[in-house]
Design an enzyme around this catalytic site. Structure first.
Site, PDB file in Angstrom:
ATOM      1  N   CYS A 398      43.029  43.561  34.412  1.00 39.72           N
ATOM      2  CA  CYS A 398      43.608  45.069  33.192  1.00 39.72           C
ATOM      3  C   CYS A 398      43.949  44.573  32.058  1.00 39.72           C
ATOM      4  CB  CYS A 398      42.957  45.827  33.780  1.00 39.72           C
ATOM      5  SG  CYS A 398      42.154  47.605  32.968  1.00 39.72           S
ATOM      6  N   HIS A 525      38.978  45.424  37.088  1.00 43.52           N
ATOM      7  CA  HIS A 525      39.525  45.563  38.987  1.00 43.52           C
ATOM      8  C   HIS A 525      39.172  45.131  40.295  1.00 43.52           C
ATOM      9  CE1 HIS A 525      42.631  48.202  37.043  1.00 43.52           C
ATOM     10  NE2 HIS A 525      41.881  48.405  35.835  1.00 43.52           N
ATOM     11  N   GLU A 527      40.219  44.506  43.113  1.00 46.56           N
ATOM     12  CA  GLU A 527      40.863  44.739  44.096  1.00 46.56           C
ATOM     13  C   GLU A 527      40.111  46.105  44.619  1.00 46.56           C
ATOM     14  OE1 GLU A 527      42.740  47.269  40.769  1.00 46.56           O
ATOM     15  OE2 GLU A 527      42.246  44.997  40.853  1.00 46.56           O
TER      16      GLU A 527
END
Length: 605
Positions: A398, A525, A527
């Protein structure tokens, strides 16, 4: 539908979220389908506008919901996809009731906490509990509900009342209450004290809820006489009193619950003994043993602005753990405050500046996570420059991708004032700009949120290979700013490669440096979708590059099995990797805390 409610008493931070997730995993291991709901009693509509220092990370769901980080634990433990409605807040409940009142749904009645707010809470739970979250048709068998906060909190009272009514409404065979409490050990006498738990249970019973199971947090296993005392004064059978004592890492908790027959107590209460099987946690147990024995280290620098609270980057840390386990490496996280890398710090705090750079130069890989605001941005740019020039594996997420683009424009194209309009609205070289559909007046829920599709424009690139040669991927987003599409041609002519874009081709999603060992930035993102046994491909690439295994991974689309022996690959469950953390933080802590080794000024959570 069966319901398991997890409440907490005495103090906050006892691990209700881990306990609720572990209970869900244990029931899933018994062959049941499980869903989860988290109740947060704060007035915010969601977690989107809350500072990470205030509440930890904001976890983003596929539908764009900005929710409590515990929902991330649920998704990782149970390998499910939740929705924004699985996170209930006081703000959401009151908003829905007020909207009904404005529409005239209450036909002129006086709208009150009881029954209107309490009814709305019960209706919300019943509505969300039947929504499938595991990719299968039909509702789950069990819904695990976690009530945030501590029994006795004023803001929790409407939820306590509603859940008391709810337990009566669904009947005793469909409702099980597990109360997580503290049994402290006073250093002076070394005796386990039951009085705090007694008072907590008394308060719970006084509010109309009776616990069926006690989950007691303590430094060691409860003595039998202590269990007997708790059973006598809390009116809970001794066999239903579970000890959640301190363990080397928190991923032992499901095994603790299983070994103490917690599943049998829950199944008996819910009349599911004839339906469920014995829990199958063989793979989980193998994973625990393997991860506890990992020895060869891989050192990753986390360069951010919230390094004093690791919960602010919880999903990033978990994704690193998943990838490290896949590569059979013991993760060492160097927490580096981005501001400490800046030139201004060299003048104001030279020791902190030198320490930050010394630690950055000693890592195997660098990760710059997402964030908002201009504090520490220059330090992140310097970290990206160091990674680019020194061929250190780099992953920017990001804002981390945006600063990598800014650094490239400044250093390679010579645009010294290149910047994001977030930090310098008057810059003549706006490499990063505000998205046209964003709002500058309303903060909550106005970003580009949730799962969006990214198309690979180049098949022969590292990120496409890491994703298995797919034409597109769906990943979760949370951002207001994006790379300026009018400047991408100049950046690409200078050597930067935008290999992933959205469906319009105007929004940059993935950027790479082709001639670098591993330099990738992503607007999304990754994750948030990393799972144990199924690590995020980009995190796997970072760790593999950092420990010299990237070519092995790139040559095999089956990412995990390319590095990990087949018999060790897990399909579900959470990694039990130990993270060794060094760096500047708010608490000094030496030793093992929650499975995290903190040395010197390590992060304590």
């Amino acid at each position: 539908m069966k319901y398991v409610l997890v409440t907490g008493g005495v103090v906050s931070g006892l691990g209700k979220g881990v306990t609720a997730s572990s209970i869900g995993l244990l029931l899933k291991a018994c062959g049941l389908r499980v869903t989860s709901i988290k109740i947060d009693p704060y007035l915010n509509t969601d977690a989107g506008t809350m500072s990470p220092f205030e509440h930890g990370e904001v976890f983003v769901l596929d539908d764009g919901g900005e929710v409590d980080l515990d929902l991330g634990n649920y998704e990782r433990f149970l390998d499910i996809k939740l929705t924004r409605d699985n996170n209930i807040t006081t703000g959401k409940i009151y908003q829905s009731v007020i909207d009904k009142e404005r529409r005239g749904d209450y036909l002129g009645k006086t709208v009150q906490v009881v029954p209107h707010i309490t009814d709305a809470i019960q209706e919300w739970i019943e509505r969300v509990a039947i929504v499938p979250v595991d990719g299968k048709e039909g509702p789950a068998d069990v819904c695990v509900i976690e009530l945030g906060g501590t029994i006795g909190d004023i803001e929790s009272m409407p939820f306590i009342e509603a859940l008391g009514q709810f337990s009566y409404h669904v009947g005793p065979g469909n409702f099980c209450l597990i109360h997580v409490s503290l049994v402290p050990v006073l250093n002076v006498v070394g005796e386990q004290k039951t009085k705090p738990t007694q008072h907590s249970v008394r308060g719970l019973r006084g509010l109309g809820l009776t616990p069926n199971i006690l989950a007691c947090r303590s430094t060691k296993a409860l003595d039998e006489n202590v269990k007997g005392k708790l059973s006598q004064f809390c009116h809970v059978p001794a066999e239903n009193i579970i000890t959640l004592y301190d363990v080397p890492n928190i991923w032992h908790i499901p095994l603790l619950l299983r070994d103490q027959k917690a599943h049998e107590a829950i199944l008996k209460r819910l009349n599911l003994m004839g339906v469920a099987r014995e829990p199958n946690l063989k793979e989980w147990t193998i994973r625990t043993e393997v991860c506890d024995m990992l020895y060869n280290p891989v050192r990753i620098a986390m360069v951010g602005k919230y390094t004093g609270l690791s919960d602010a980057y919880l999903s990033v840390l978990k994704a690193l753990l998943h990838a490290s386990v896949a590569c059979r490496r013991k993760l060492i996280v160097e927490w580096i405050a981005a501001g400490d890398l800046e030139d201004v710090t060299a003048k104001e705090a030279p020791d902190a500046h030198k320490d930050a750079w010394d630690r950055l130069k000693g890592v195997d890989g660098i990760l710059v996570p997402g964030g908002f605001g201009d504090r520490g941005v220059q330090g992140k740019i310097l970290a990206a420059k160091y990674a680019r020039e020194k061929n250190v594996p780099f992953l920017g997420i990001c804002l981390g991708m945006q600063i990598a683009v800014i650094e490239f424009a400044r250093s390679i194209l010579g645009w010294q004032d290149a910047n994001s309009t977030e930090f310098d609205p008057e810059t003549k070289n706006p490499c990063v700009i505000f998205m046209p559909e964003g709002s500058k007046t309303h903060m909550g829920g106005t970003m580009r949120l949730g799962s969006r599709r990214t198309y690979f424009r180049l098949a022969d690139c590292k990120s496409a290979k890491l994703y298995g040669g797919m034409n597109f991927v769906d990943e979760r987003h949370r951002h207001r700013y994006e790379v300026n599409p009018d400047m991408t041609s100049q950046l690409e002519d200078a050597g930067l490669s935008f290999v992933g874009k959205d469906e319009t081709g105007r929004r940059m999603e993935i950027v790479e440096l082709p001639d670098h060992p591993y330099f990738i930035g992503v607007q999304f993102h990754p994750e948030f979708k990393s799972r144990p046994g199924k690590p995020s491909p980009l995190f796997l690439g970072l760790i593999a590059a950092a420990c010299g295994q990237l070519e092995v991974v790139l040559q095999n689309n089956d990412h995990v099995s390319s590095v990990v022996p087949k018999k060790i690959v897990m399909s579900n469950g959470q990694s039990m990797m130990k993270a060794h953390q060094n760096g500047n933080a708010t608490k000094h802590c030496n030793g093992l805390v929650n499975g995290v080794y903190s040395n010197g000024n390590g992060v304590h959570f």
